[in-house]
Design an enzyme around this catalytic site. Structure first.
Site, PDB file in Angstrom:
ATOM      1  N   GLY A 251      11.330  -6.092   0.957  1.00  0.00           N
ATOM      2  CA  GLY A 251      10.912  -7.253   0.775  1.00  0.00           C
ATOM      3  C   GLY A 251      11.199  -7.110   2.434  1.00  0.00           C
TER       4      GLY A 251
ATOM      5  N   TRP B  60       2.825  -8.820  -1.050  1.00  0.00           N
ATOM      6  CA  TRP B  60       2.159  -7.298  -1.472  1.00  0.00           C
ATOM      7  C   TRP B  60       3.871  -6.665  -1.665  1.00  0.00           C
ATOM      8  CZ3 TRP B  60      -2.388  -7.104  -1.667  1.00  0.00           C
ATOM      9  CH2 TRP B  60      -3.232  -8.084  -0.704  1.00  0.00           C
TER      10      TRP B  60
ATOM     11  N   ASN C 241       1.690 -13.792   7.167  1.00  0.00           N
ATOM     12  CA  ASN C 241       1.160 -13.728   8.292  1.00  0.00           C
ATOM     13  C   ASN C 241       1.565 -12.999   9.172  1.00  0.00           C
ATOM     14  OD1 ASN C 241      -0.285 -16.054   8.267  1.00  0.00           O
ATOM     15  ND2 ASN C 241       1.302 -17.341   7.959  1.00  0.00           N
TER      16      ASN C 241
ATOM     17  N   GLY D 292       2.417  -8.993   9.109  1.00  0.00           N
ATOM     18  CA  GLY D 292       1.980  -7.759   8.547  1.00  0.00           C
ATOM     19  C   GLY D 292       2.785  -6.524   8.960  1.00  0.00           C
TER      20      GLY D 292
ATOM     21  N   GLU E  84       2.331   0.595   3.870  1.00  0.00           N
ATOM     22  CA  GLU E  84       3.100   1.415   5.294  1.00  0.00           C
ATOM     23  C   GLU E  84       2.418   1.788   6.276  1.00  0.00           C
ATOM     24  OE1 GLU E  84       6.434   1.960   4.027  1.00  0.00           O
ATOM     25  OE2 GLU E  84       5.286   2.438   1.972  1.00  0.00           O
TER      26      GLU E  84
ATOM     27  N   GLN F 198     -19.257  11.632  -6.041  1.00  0.00           N
ATOM     28  CA  GLN F 198     -20.681  11.985  -5.056  1.00  0.00           C
ATOM     29  C   GLN F 198     -21.219  12.928  -6.516  1.00  0.00           C
ATOM     30  OE1 GLN F 198     -22.211  10.063  -3.278  1.00  0.00           O
ATOM     31  NE2 GLN F 198     -24.317  11.169  -3.204  1.00  0.00           N
ATOM     32  N   ILE F 199     -20.187  14.237  -6.795  1.00  0.00           N
ATOM     33  CA  ILE F 199     -19.919  15.412  -7.038  1.00  0.00           C
ATOM     34  C   ILE F 199     -20.798  14.487  -8.563  1.00  0.00           C
ATOM     35  CG2 ILE F 199     -19.381  17.045  -8.264  1.00  0.00           C
ATOM     36  CD1 ILE F 199     -17.881  17.831  -5.533  1.00  0.00           C
TER      37      ILE F 199
END
Length: 379
Positions: free
Chosen positions: A124, A156, A129, A131, A363, A336-337
């Site tokens: 942790g 998070w 607020n 980040g 990270e 896309q393929i």
């Protein structure tokens, strides 16, 4: 530096491929849809020695190197990014912090349980607020006799609700003082320590991300990691290894998406021939393969330097930045393929596409990595 896979790495990779086919692939969609954190799977991974990859054998770990660790995380992520993320967070953050900065008593107490996955670890640092502005943290700890009292919250956090033990960094001094934060080990079940909101995420949905809440949480003074005021400095060193983890995770997701796209391009017929025969598809595959190879070399370089005890802040940031961007590019091209099929959950690239994006954020965002790289270059 020789980045050819050693015999040990080849054996580990094959073991994970076999394990993944039997124990991960059959459940990937189910876990993703229900956002299930498959706790029992991690017990099995612990039995395979994959939850204490870097932990020395005297503490019950596998005692392997960082290049070995890259192989482990990338091969797991090749099957499922979410499982790879949880294994990486457990190994490099919680377990890694205790391994790097714990005293002998703390290592003896916690590392065997973490390496076997009897306990799942959380770490942790992030708050709502802050980040990347970690020195502005609001979670505080103050000492009362032989105890520390923690108040505040973290967000998070991988395994924020399900983790059995957490390394928590709390402010013990002035705001924005790099020596004003301290790291502590907090066990689940400690009064005042609880899990909060679980995030409903775009991808990596089988890896639990949740809040940790501390309300007059009292822990013994012996749970401090290192000395008072060292928490931020310790965290920055832990995050150097964490960047390698995310690079390895990105590499595995990219490889998984590429494998699926390559196989599909050989099977999908248009105009009486497989679509891989068309330059539009072949050039995409060539770009994907080249980018994956470059990402792997950057990642292995950082891992080799970490194992050699060399400073590798710049190299780890480069690996994390480039590999995470490659994961997104390769997953996008894989969709896309596949065409319309790639946009459905009937085929695996849809999940690789969703999982890949987190790698550019976790990270530290790609922009943060550029700042780190530039700062190191300008020294």
């Amino acid at each position: 530096m020789n980045f050819q896979l050693t015999e040990m790495q080849q054996q580990v990779a094959q073991m994970i491929r076999d394990f993944g086919r039997s124990h991960i692939l059959p459940h990937v969609l189910e876990w993703d849809e229900s956002q299930t954190f498959p706790r029992e799977l991690f017990t099995q991974l612990g039995q395979q020695g994959l939850m204490g990859v870097l932990v020395p054998t005297e503490y019950g770990g596998s005692g392997l190197t960082y290049p070995d660790y890259v192989t482990v995380i990338s091969e797991i992520a090749r099957h499922c990014g979410a499982i790879g993320l949880s294994v990486a967070a457990h190994n490099s953050l919680c377990t890694g912090h205790i391994l790097q900065f714990g005293n002998e008593a703390q290592k003896q107490k916690y590392l065997p349980k973490l390496a076997s996955a009897e306990w799942i670890g959380a770490w942790g640092l992030t708050e709502p607020n802050t980040g990347s502005d970690a020195m502005n943290m609001k979670c505080v700890a103050h000492q009362e006799g032989n105890e520390w009292v923690i108040n505040g919250g973290k967000c998070w956090i991988t395994h924020g609700k399900s983790g059995d033990v957490a390394v928590v960094i709390a402010r013990t001094g002035s705001v924005r003082d790099s020596h004003g934060m301290t790291a502590f080990v907090v066990e689940r079940g400690t009064p005042g320590f609880s899990g909060g909101k679980k995030e409903n995420k775009l991808g990596m949905r089988a890896s639990e991300t949740a809040e940790m809440i501390f309300d007059n949480c009292r822990i013994p003074a012996e749970n401090m990691l290192g000395n008072e005021g060292e928490g931020f400095i310790q965290s920055m060193k832990v995050l150097d290894g964490g960047r390698i983890s995310i690079a390895a995770l990105s590499l595995g997701i990219a490889k998984g998406a590429y494998d699926a796209a390559l196989k599909y391009s050989k099977e999908r017929q248009q105009f009486d021939q497989p679509i891989c025969n068309f330059q539009g598809i072949a050039f995409k595959l060539a770009d994907m393969a080249t980018q994956i190879e470059a990402a792997e070399l950057l990642t292995m370089q950082a891992a080799w330097m970490k194992t050699a005890g060399q400073k590798m802040t710049r190299e780890a940031a480069m690996a994390k930045y480039y590999a995470s961007e490659v994961a997104v590019k390769v997953a996008t091209e894989a969709v896309q393929i596949f065409g319309g099929y790639g946009y459905t959950k009937d085929f695996p690239v849809e999940k690789f596409y969703r999982d890949a994006k987190l790698c550019t954020i976790g990270e530290g965002t790609s922009e943060i990595q550029k700042i780190v790289i530039a700062r190191e270059a300008l020294k």
